[in-house]
Design a protein around this motif. Structure first.
Motif, PDB file in Angstrom:
ATOM      1  N   ARG A  47       0.974  -0.991  -0.110  1.00 35.22           N
ATOM      2  CA  ARG A  47      -0.044   0.203   0.115  1.00 35.22           C
ATOM      3  C   ARG A  47       0.881   1.414  -0.040  1.00 35.22           C
ATOM      4  O   ARG A  47       0.435   2.445  -0.409  1.00 35.22           O
ATOM      5  CB  ARG A  47      -0.797  -0.133   0.894  1.00 35.22           C
ATOM      6  N   ARG A  70       3.506   1.686  -1.536  1.00 37.94           N
ATOM      7  CA  ARG A  70       3.786   2.061  -2.772  1.00 37.94           C
ATOM      8  C   ARG A  70       2.885   2.515  -3.978  1.00 37.94           C
ATOM      9  O   ARG A  70       3.245   2.970  -5.071  1.00 37.94           O
ATOM     10  CB  ARG A  70       4.489   0.687  -3.665  1.00 37.94           C
ATOM     11  N   ILE A  71       1.695   2.449  -3.419  1.00 40.77           N
ATOM     12  CA  ILE A  71       0.433   2.870  -4.217  1.00 40.77           C
ATOM     13  C   ILE A  71      -0.064   4.255  -3.969  1.00 40.77           C
ATOM     14  O   ILE A  71      -1.031   5.108  -4.498  1.00 40.77           O
ATOM     15  CB  ILE A  71      -0.514   1.944  -4.701  1.00 40.77           C
ATOM     16  N   GLU A  72       0.083   4.480  -2.515  1.00 42.51           N
ATOM     17  CA  GLU A  72      -0.113   5.858  -1.953  1.00 42.51           C
ATOM     18  C   GLU A  72       0.854   6.254  -0.933  1.00 42.51           C
ATOM     19  O   GLU A  72       2.036   5.503  -0.791  1.00 42.51           O
ATOM     20  CB  GLU A  72      -1.617   5.850  -1.550  1.00 42.51           C
ATOM     21  N   PRO A 115      -6.325  -2.251 -13.268  1.00 43.66           N
ATOM     22  CA  PRO A 115      -6.153  -0.629 -12.974  1.00 43.66           C
ATOM     23  C   PRO A 115      -4.531  -0.314 -12.735  1.00 43.66           C
ATOM     24  O   PRO A 115      -4.436   1.042 -13.076  1.00 43.66           O
ATOM     25  CB  PRO A 115      -6.856  -0.520 -11.657  1.00 43.66           C
ATOM     26  N   VAL A 116      -3.810  -1.019 -12.458  1.00 42.39           N
ATOM     27  CA  VAL A 116      -2.584  -0.574 -12.425  1.00 42.39           C
ATOM     28  C   VAL A 116      -1.325  -1.020 -13.217  1.00 42.39           C
ATOM     29  O   VAL A 116      -0.154  -1.151 -13.209  1.00 42.39           O
ATOM     30  CB  VAL A 116      -1.946  -1.014 -11.003  1.00 42.39           C
ATOM     31  N   ASP A 117      -2.127  -1.605 -14.434  1.00 47.92           N
ATOM     32  CA  ASP A 117      -1.142  -2.009 -15.581  1.00 47.92           C
ATOM     33  C   ASP A 117      -0.140  -2.892 -15.358  1.00 47.92           C
ATOM     34  O   ASP A 117       0.963  -2.750 -15.698  1.00 47.92           O
ATOM     35  CB  ASP A 117      -0.583  -0.679 -16.331  1.00 47.92           C
ATOM     36  N   VAL A 149       3.866  -0.518 -18.293  1.00 46.05           N
ATOM     37  CA  VAL A 149       4.716   0.401 -17.412  1.00 46.05           C
ATOM     38  C   VAL A 149       5.701  -0.371 -17.292  1.00 46.05           C
ATOM     39  O   VAL A 149       5.801  -1.383 -16.415  1.00 46.05           O
ATOM     40  CB  VAL A 149       3.740   0.910 -16.370  1.00 46.05           C
ATOM     41  N   PRO A 150       6.914  -0.049 -17.594  1.00 46.98           N
ATOM     42  CA  PRO A 150       8.266  -0.542 -17.259  1.00 46.98           C
ATOM     43  C   PRO A 150       8.399  -0.932 -15.700  1.00 46.98           C
ATOM     44  O   PRO A 150       8.206  -0.123 -14.861  1.00 46.98           O
ATOM     45  CB  PRO A 150       9.392   0.275 -17.680  1.00 46.98           C
ATOM     46  N   GLU A 209      10.256  -1.083 -12.816  1.00 42.56           N
ATOM     47  CA  GLU A 209      11.740  -0.262 -12.263  1.00 42.56           C
ATOM     48  C   GLU A 209      11.841  -0.895 -10.966  1.00 42.56           C
ATOM     49  O   GLU A 209      13.145  -0.803 -10.622  1.00 42.56           O
ATOM     50  CB  GLU A 209      11.451   1.157 -12.177  1.00 42.56           C
ATOM     51  N   ASP A 251       4.026  -8.020 -13.411  1.00 40.26           N
ATOM     52  CA  ASP A 251       4.918  -7.068 -12.434  1.00 40.26           C
ATOM     53  C   ASP A 251       4.369  -7.087 -11.087  1.00 40.26           C
ATOM     54  O   ASP A 251       3.069  -6.603 -10.912  1.00 40.26           O
ATOM     55  CB  ASP A 251       5.189  -5.763 -12.862  1.00 40.26           C
ATOM     56  N   ASP A 254       4.981  -5.391  -8.473  1.00 45.24           N
ATOM     57  CA  ASP A 254       5.055  -4.570  -7.649  1.00 45.24           C
ATOM     58  C   ASP A 254       3.787  -3.922  -6.916  1.00 45.24           C
ATOM     59  O   ASP A 254       3.719  -3.514  -5.960  1.00 45.24           O
ATOM     60  CB  ASP A 254       6.026  -3.503  -8.546  1.00 45.24           C
ATOM     61  N   VAL A 255       3.091  -3.470  -7.767  1.00 47.02           N
ATOM     62  CA  VAL A 255       1.939  -2.569  -7.305  1.00 47.02           C
ATOM     63  C   VAL A 255       0.623  -3.152  -7.547  1.00 47.02           C
ATOM     64  O   VAL A 255      -0.571  -2.642  -7.565  1.00 47.02           O
ATOM     65  CB  VAL A 255       1.889  -1.101  -7.972  1.00 47.02           C
ATOM     66  N   LEU A 284      -2.875  -4.750  -7.327  1.00 47.19           N
ATOM     67  CA  LEU A 284      -3.840  -4.394  -5.945  1.00 47.19           C
ATOM     68  C   LEU A 284      -4.661  -5.728  -5.268  1.00 47.19           C
ATOM     69  O   LEU A 284      -5.350  -5.599  -4.576  1.00 47.19           O
ATOM     70  CB  LEU A 284      -4.958  -3.294  -6.509  1.00 47.19           C
ATOM     71  N   CYS A 332      -6.984  -6.890  -6.546  1.00 50.96           N
ATOM     72  CA  CYS A 332      -8.277  -6.560  -6.515  1.00 50.96           C
ATOM     73  C   CYS A 332      -9.359  -7.660  -7.343  1.00 50.96           C
ATOM     74  O   CYS A 332     -10.332  -7.476  -7.320  1.00 50.96           O
ATOM     75  CB  CYS A 332      -8.610  -5.497  -7.362  1.00 50.96           C
TER      76      CYS A 332
END
Lengths: 599, 350
Positions: free
Chosen positions: A71, A73-75, A512-514, A533-534, A536, A557, A559-560, A562, A564
């Protein structure tokens, strides 16, 4: 890239950032869901299994889980995991009946635990249900060690320590309080089958500047000892002018305690800027909220003594810098300042001390004064002696001590069952679909937009009157629910089955977060750049599927994400599914054994 | 079932020239079946508009009735929209376009809405060369009424619960070519690498740009006996070319053999780089396009890509010499120029 091996228990474990970051690998999302459901006892017991002291840690943990929280990392802010843990402890009803059953018939093996802190108590918790007999020694009158002696009651009330240490002692541990073990040799001669050393890092670091000898123990005291004396009611007041030297959590505890014991001018003196302090950010915040000044770049120079009494302390003002290699640089400015003080509390670090372990027993020590301990098994060079907590690898924190206690307990059990100590039992894992009907999940998949909830505090004026009044009041059930809903349920994994995929793009389009991409395979560095989205953040893994019909691969990826569940909801063939991953670290006794009762 | 998408987006989401992210081009959550090809087309439209930095409030989305015609709700949520009567989208588009030539008109229709009930409207929109993008989301089935064969179902194709179709299908690309469409493309919802640049090219095209997109219906027509299924398209799809939309005169990419890339300059100064995969095809020849489609069809292949383009034609406003000012901006002064002007006009006919 090769297809990701999700059969490896560590893959999905790593996706659950909070659990992965927790030294004891507490299943955080699982207990947060239970808190949201109002099932506080269940939430508490899941915690208790992993970290033994949910009520204590829910107030005092160093929270390695929170900086790791997805969380964050997304907000801006992670889930308030630690405070939710406290909710489980505060709101639960009686859990005594859920505690493990202790066999009446013992297995004939006896273990001594030295020190009654978190590491030793964890070993007792793990070994008692297996039928071991346990003798627990501590130099102080009550169990808890660091937790009781060095954490002030306004952060951690005594009743919480009593309760959670009680669950373990009530298992039938034979305790010897006010009993300082003076000789390891004598102990080994008592026919213990194994000995566990959990004595912490009990001695505070001294600061012998000019005139130190004149006021050591009176005007100048070691912070940890002073806090312990306060905890055991040997000290109940503080003079008007108090200086605390140091920038860690002990320094924060010292200054806030001094304020409550009647000090009028309490100052924290740092050799560094505030930004370089070691204390947890929330401890610094609470300290500043109580109006205690934290002074930067003051290098202690000399104790000022008049008529055998401390009256002030001299500091040299310095400029602080960090060199390219990361080492701290302190440049003297030549400016000297004298600040009034009748008590200086030193909180500049702690040392281990093992004067009671004879050097000829076969327990080898390294240059840092620590026993040579295997960092995985916690066995010393004398096979029947094990170390854990601050005593093992140096001062860290409670949750690390607990995690090490669990590992040491496994080792002691393996050792006494004549198994290889190196042979570590595997974690228990389980992956279960959360699908209910066509498009519904058995977890709350919607992602809350709520910001991190603030925890209510006791009114400042009242809080400062008593060293025992808890400052943080904890979340009530409503705040706890809102905060629990912020959890992304990272343990509910997105599980992909390549041969079901018809490459309709529905998952890629809805995400939603590609984080999903279908693309020709390539090596990792190239693949990471080719994504929608690369990717990183190299700390987070990529999931790569087996080849699809078009020879492309599905890449996720982590990383982010959700969690969901929309990829799985929009998947017409259930190639994506949301599956709850249960990862439980092994405990002592969890590897197959012939019989609990030995002989 | 989720009716909303979480509000969080990837923190590193790219921004276009307007400073918008793709989120600014999204619409509501789709209520179509999971896996519907139409959703991919919506995503392709979002991507195309995002990449071209189109101002969402300068777009009008128009549709009729059907699964396809529901989709404008699911993209460009900050644009104008008109969901018209079944098959009547071309009339509404014509009217809107006549009233304000400054907007980008994107019409979305389906095989039923275009080839059955709306055929009479469709053909006139084509021959009038209205400046719009017309996307037919073609799944060969009436999905919204439970999967009956449509007018584009191929002869012998069999849906999930149906019999082989006994009728010849209407080929909307061929029809458009014959009616004088100035941009004709065929594509597949499952191939965004091809579809997104085609949509960009259609947006850049001045005049009527028709894109037929085979868009599998996962619920009624994604079976092995159907010619509009994901598997069938993957096995039978052939491309006449791939296309890059280039907003400015960039270098031609060199991954292609010399002589196989053709550059088409659009009216607004942007370019299309067409990388020919079918050497025989002349992109400016209707006859070549029609012949090639027949040839591929005979081999059970579906020819995709940009089939025909005429970038030099006049669109309806130019043909009719209408005012450049949107009608709502015309004041009484321009609309009622007075008795003198009327007299002058009448004198021309005397």
């Amino acid at each position: 890239m090769k297809p990701t091996d999700t059969e490896n228990p560590e893959y999905f474990h790593r996706v659950v950032d909070c659990q992965h970051a927790c030294p004891a690998h507490t299943p955080v999302p699982e207990y947060i869901r239970l808190i949201a459901a109002g099932r506080y006892e269940d939430a508490y017991m899941i915690n208790w299994e992993s970290n033994v002291f949910p009520g204590i840690l829910g107030r005092t943990c160093d929270r390695p889980c929170e900086p790791a929280c997805r969380r964050g990392r997304i907000e801006d802010k992670p889930v308030a995991i630690c405070r939710l843990k406290r909710v489980a402890a505060d709101m639960k009803e009686n859990v005594q009946a859920r505690m493990p059953k202790i066999p009446k018939k013992k297995n004939g093996l006896k273990v001594a635990l030295i020190g009654a802190g978190p590491a030793s108590l964890t070993v007792a918790r793990d070994l008692m249900p297996l039928g071991y007999e346990i003798d627990l020694y501590d130099a102080t009158p009550k169990p808890g060690g660091y937790m009781r002696q060095q954490i002030p009651s306004f952060r951690l009330p005594e009743r919480v320590i009593d309760e959670e240490c009680g669950y373990i002692l009530d298992m039938g541990v034979t305790s010897y309080f006010n009993h300082r073990v003076e000789s390891m040799k004598a102990l080994l001669d008592q026919a213990y089958d194994a000995v566990f050393v959990g004595t912490g890092a009990p001695s505070g670091r001294r600061l012998p500047l000019p005139n130190y000898d004149a006021v050591e123990g009176t005007g100048v005291q070691l912070g940890v000892e002073w806090l312990a004396n306060v905890a055991f009611d040997h000290i109940d007041s503080a003079p008007e002018d108090v200086l605390v030297i140091g920038g860690g959590n002990t320094a924060m505890d010292c200054c806030r305690t001094a304020l409550r014991l009647g000090a009028k001018n309490v100052k924290v003196m740092l050799r560094t800027p505030i930004s370089a302090m070691l204390a947890s950010p929330w401890e610094i915040e609470d300290t500043q909220a109580e109006g205690i000044p934290i002074l930067e770049n003051y290098n202690p120079a000399e104790y000022v003594v008049e008529d055998g009494k401390l009256t002030a302390m001299k500091f040299e003002i310095i400029e602080y810098d960090v060199a390219e290699d990361g080492t701290e640089v302190f440049i003297p400015t030549g400016k000297i300042e004298t600040i009034d003080a009748s008590l200086v509390l030193l909180a500049i670090g702690q040392n281990n001390a093992f004067p009671w372990i004879e050097k000829d027993l076969g327990i080898e020590f390294n240059q840092r004064g620590l026993a040579e301990v295997n960092p995985d098994t916690f066995q010393s060079t004398l096979p029947q002696v094990f170390f854990g907590g601050d005593a093992a690898l140096g001062p860290k924190n409670i949750i690390t001590a607990v995690a090490q206690g669990h590992q040491a307990a496994i080792s002691i059990d393996q050792f006494l069952q004549n198994k290889s100590v190196e042979d570590r039992p595997a974690p228990h894992t389980n992956l279960m679909s959360q699908k209910m009907g066509i498009h519904d999940w058995s977890y709350s998949s919607a992602v809350s937009d709520e910001e991190r909830q603030k925890v209510p505090h006791a009114p400042l004026a009242e809080a400062l009157k008593s060293r025992k009044l808890e400052v943080e009041l904890g979340f009530d059930d409503k705040l706890a629910f809102e905060e629990a809903q912020r959890c992304l349920n990272c343990d509910v994994q997105t599980v992909f089955t390549a041969d079901k995929c018809i490459e309709c793009d529905a998952c890629v389009d809805i995400c939603p977060v590609d984080c999903l991409t279908m693309t020709p395979n390539d090596e990792e560095a190239v693949l990471r750049q080719k994504l929608t989205v690369p990717a990183e953040n190299l700390d987070e893994p990529l999931f790569v599927s087996e080849a699809l019909q078009t020879e492309r691969v599905m890449v996720k990826d982590e990383d982010v994400c959700l969690h969901c569940g929309l990829c799985a909801e929009r998947c017409p063939t259930s190639a994506w599914d949301m599956q709850k991953y249960n990862y439980k670290t092994a405990k002592a006794g969890s590897s197959p054994r012939e019989s609990v009762v030995n002989a | 079932m989720s009716y909303t998408v979480p509000s969080f987006r990837h923190p590193n989401l790219p921004r276009n020239e307007l400073g918008y992210t793709s989120k600014d081009y999204e619409g509501a959550v789709s209520t179509l079946c999971a896996g519907c090809g139409h959703d991919s087309i919506s995503a392709a439209i979002i991507d195309a508009c995002f990449q071209m930095s189109i101002q969402p409030h300068r777009v009008a989305k128009l549709s009729g009735i059907g699964c396809s015609s529901k989709t404008p709700t699911y993209f460009l949520g900050n644009s104008h929209g008109f969901n018209s009567v079944h098959g009547r989208m071309p009339s509404v588009a014509t009217g809107a376009n006549m009233a304000n030539r400054n907007l980008l008109y994107i019409g979305v229709s389906g095989d039923g809405d275009t080839a059955s009930i709306g055929m009479g409207q469709f053909v006139h929109a084509v021959r009038r060369n209205i400046n719009m993008v017309y996307i037919c989301e073609n799944n060969g089935v009436y999905g919204l009424t439970k999967g009956q064969d449509s007018a584009t179902t191929d002869l012998g194709s069999k849906s999930k619960k149906g019999d082989p179709s006994p009728y010849e299908p209407i080929d909307l690309c061929a029809l458009s070519l014959q009616l004088g469409a100035t941009f004709v493309a065929n594509s597949f919802s499952g191939d965004k690498d091809q579809l997104v640049p085609i949509i960009q090219a259609a947006i850049a095209h001045k005049g009527f740009a028709f894109i037929n997109v085979i868009s599998p219906c996962v619920t009624f027509n994604n079976v092995s006996s159907s010619t509009k299924a994901y598997d069938y398209m993957r096995q039978h799809m052939a491309s006449t070319n791939t296309v890059d939309y280039v907003p400015t005169a960039d270098e031609i990419t060199t991954d292609y053999q010399e002589g196989t890339t053709e550059r088409v300059t659009m009216h607004d100064g942007s370019y299309l780089n067409l990388h020919k995969l079918e050497a025989q095809h002349d992109i400016h020849s209707r006859r070549s396009a029609l012949k090639l489609m027949k040839d591929y069809g005979a081999e059970d292949k579906v020819l995709t890509g940009v089939l025909f383009i005429d970038e030099t034609t006049q669109e309806l406003h130019e043909i009719m010499k209408t005012t450049k000012t949107p009608l709502r901006n015309l004041t009484e002064k321009e609309l009622c120029p007075g008795a003198d002007a009327l007299e002058k006009l009448n004198n021309q006919f005397r």
